[in-house]
Design an enzyme around this catalytic site. Structure first.
Site, PDB file in Angstrom:
ATOM      1  N   HIS A   1       9.917   9.191  15.434  1.00  0.00           N
ATOM      2  CA  HIS A   1      11.153   9.646  14.801  1.00  0.00           C
ATOM      3  C   HIS A   1      11.247  11.168  14.740  1.00  0.00           C
ATOM      4  O   HIS A   1      12.325  11.707  14.503  1.00  0.00           O
ATOM      5  CB  HIS A   1      11.314   9.028  13.408  1.00  0.00           C
ATOM      6  CG  HIS A   1      10.375   9.557  12.369  1.00  0.00           C
ATOM      7  ND1 HIS A   1       9.242   8.892  11.964  1.00  0.00           N
ATOM      8  CD2 HIS A   1      10.409  10.692  11.634  1.00  0.00           C
ATOM      9  CE1 HIS A   1       8.630   9.580  11.020  1.00  0.00           C
ATOM     10  NE2 HIS A   1       9.315  10.677  10.805  1.00  0.00           N
TER      11      HIS A   1
ATOM     12  N   ASP B   1       6.444   3.679  16.066  1.00  0.00           N
ATOM     13  CA  ASP B   1       6.782   5.007  15.545  1.00  0.00           C
ATOM     14  C   ASP B   1       5.724   6.029  15.929  1.00  0.00           C
ATOM     15  O   ASP B   1       5.311   6.862  15.114  1.00  0.00           O
ATOM     16  CB  ASP B   1       6.974   4.984  14.026  1.00  0.00           C
ATOM     17  CG  ASP B   1       7.678   6.239  13.521  1.00  0.00           C
ATOM     18  OD1 ASP B   1       8.373   6.890  14.320  1.00  0.00           O
ATOM     19  OD2 ASP B   1       7.513   6.581  12.332  1.00  0.00           O
TER      20      ASP B   1
ATOM     21  N   SER C   1       5.380  14.167   8.564  1.00  0.00           N
ATOM     22  CA  SER C   1       5.378  13.087   9.544  1.00  0.00           C
ATOM     23  C   SER C   1       4.654  13.524  10.814  1.00  0.00           C
ATOM     24  O   SER C   1       4.977  14.558  11.405  1.00  0.00           O
ATOM     25  CB  SER C   1       6.808  12.673   9.887  1.00  0.00           C
ATOM     26  OG  SER C   1       7.429  12.065   8.792  1.00  0.00           O
TER      27      SER C   1
END
Length: 474
Positions: free
Chosen positions: A116, A146, A221
């Site tokens: 993402h 992901d 992230s």
């Protein structure tokens, strides 16, 4: 009473005091793998620092900058009245940027981050902790997990962090999270492992995460979750928050999955190949467990087995409950998915199942999904499907598009940006069932129907099991 027997109560009373005076050196807990874990008992132990671990791993944690060019449109563009009387100039493209973190896991320049972070990016740059910045190539990206693997180049070797064994983690272990939250710069936070094998929906189709209370915020992230040996045991990927900031509930993708994805990227794969089983599974509810005579609701219930598949070869049957793979217990279908994903393709998994109250040991080959024809056709013409690429659905393609592997039909695999197909709301993964009154059974038929001259279009789309019927003039 013998003297040594009289001394025993005194020794047992003095033992805790002796251990405290020795700094708690004897307060250890033995583990089956030979490791020793203990709690701090002295002031010196409490004053210990994580600095050596941070200095060891921090150079391998990088910033990832992703940029996407989006064509800006005037709100009046497309309106026949305004386009007839006014000449609208072409507006310059607008650049959307995303910031995340990543981890160098190989001295050759292999970087792992979240999908993402680089989703739909036209350009991805990687900035090291020492200030150097590099353009990167995307080797592999997998939306389902992901995860994305990038490659940067330099004349010298890069600092790299070692991927550890996430299976060795236990609830309560100390961990550090390193990343770039909110773009403020590289930041390290500490915490413990709050849970392992945590199922969490809405992030990806992979439901097996490490939960930690180490502060993780937007921008973290793709960053590293490390253990006290300085090994990366997870890639930070998500937080649970009502405000957008950390409230002590963060999630990381286990390093054992990351390692398998990195190995696929090194072998030249553009996406991660999951093993093909040819069976579907469901949760074991308390009612099902009671009906099957199980002491507790755990395992993965086999609901369907397709013929001529690895599951059929192993002898699995509908109604079986898989309770372990290679000696590791299975509590949920998500745990089964995780265990199978970490088994290399080509090997054999030893599975234990419950059938009619008896335990059976079965051997199941781990194979790659059948590719089918593999032919993808790009649709042209002036119709609403122009710019879409379609293919006949195969188990391998279904895995890549996150669809049921037993699905059949013609599926949209990709859409050209700003194409008619994208503008009407079609999505990759949509299965075209009917077009202009004809059932669609092959990619060639779909191409002929989509490129025909027509003013009115009628089509039926299967989107995740939901049937959408549309009629439009185009």
């Amino acid at each position: 009473m013998p003297a040594h027997a009289q001394d025993r109560p005194a020794e047992s009373i003095m033992d805790p005091l002796k251990q405290l005076l020795r700094g708690g050196q004897q307060q250890t807990t033995s583990e089956s793998n030979g490791e020793q874990r203990r709690i701090p008992f002295s002031q010196q132990q409490i004053q210990l620092s994580f600095a050596p671990l941070v200095s060891q791993v921090a150079p391998a944690v990088v910033n990832v900058y992703a940029s996407t060019r989006v064509q800006a449109r005037s709100p009046f563009m497309g309106d026949p009245f305004f386009e007839r009387f006014f000449n609208f100039p072409q507006m310059p493209p607008r650049v959307q940027s995303a910031l995340g973190s990543g981890v160098l896991v190989d001295p050759s320049g292999i970087v792992v981050t979240n999908y993402h972070v680089i989703r739909e990016a036209d350009e991805v740059k990687v900035a090291l902790a020492d200030g150097r910045e590099f353009a990167s190539d995307i080797l592999l990206k997998d939306e389902g997990l992901d995860l994305a693997v990038l490659k940067i180049e330099a004349s010298e070797a890069f600092p790299a962090a070692k991927l550890g064994d996430s299976e060795a983690l236990q609830v309560g272990d100390l961990v550090l999270a390193i990343g770039n939250p909110f773009g403020v710069g590289q930041t390290t936070t500490s915490g413990i492992v709050s849970a392992v094998a945590r199922t969490l929906g809405g992030i990806s189709d992979f439901g097996y995460f490490i939960q930690t209370d180490a502060a993780i915020n937007p921008g973290n992230s793709g960053g590293a979750l490390i253990n006290m040996a300085g090994e990366v045991v997870g890639i930070n990927t998500a937080i649970y928050s009502r405000s957008g900031g950390s409230i002590g509930i963060g999630f990381a993708i286990p390093a054992n999955i990351v390692r398998a994805v990195v190995d696929s990227a090194k072998s030249g794969k553009e996406f991660f190949e999951r093993p093909y089983i040819g069976a579907s599974f469901d949760r074991v509810t308390p009612n099902i467990a009671e009906a099957l005579g199980m002491t507790r609701p755990a395992g993965a219930l086999v609901t369907n087995v397709a013929p001529d598949t690895p599951a059929a070869q192993a002898g699995l049957e509908s109604g079986d409950v898989i309770v372990s793979i290679d000696g590791k217990s299975i509590d949920t279908p998500e745990a089964l998915d995780y265990r199978l994903t970490t088994v290399p393709i080509g090997e054999t998994a030893e599975i234990k199942v419950l059938r009619n109250g008896e335990e059976l040991q079965l051997s199941m080959p781990v194979e790659r999904a059948p590719e089918g024809t593999g032919q993808e056709l790009e649709l042209g013409g002036n119709g609403p499907f122009a710019g879409a690429t379609v293919a006949e659905l195969s188990p391998a393609l279904a895995q890549r598009l996150r669809l049921p592997v037993t699905g059949k039909g013609v599926v949209i695999t990709s859409l050209a940006r700003n194409s008619p197909a994208a503008s009407i709301g079609l999505l990759p993964g949509d299965i075209v069932r009917q077009l202009n009154g004809e059932d669609v059974t092959s990619a060639e038929q779909m191409k002929a129907l989509a490129e025909a001259d027509a003013r009115w279009w009628q089509f039926t789309i299967d989107r995740g099991g939901r049937i959408i019927r549309q009629t439009m003039r185009f």
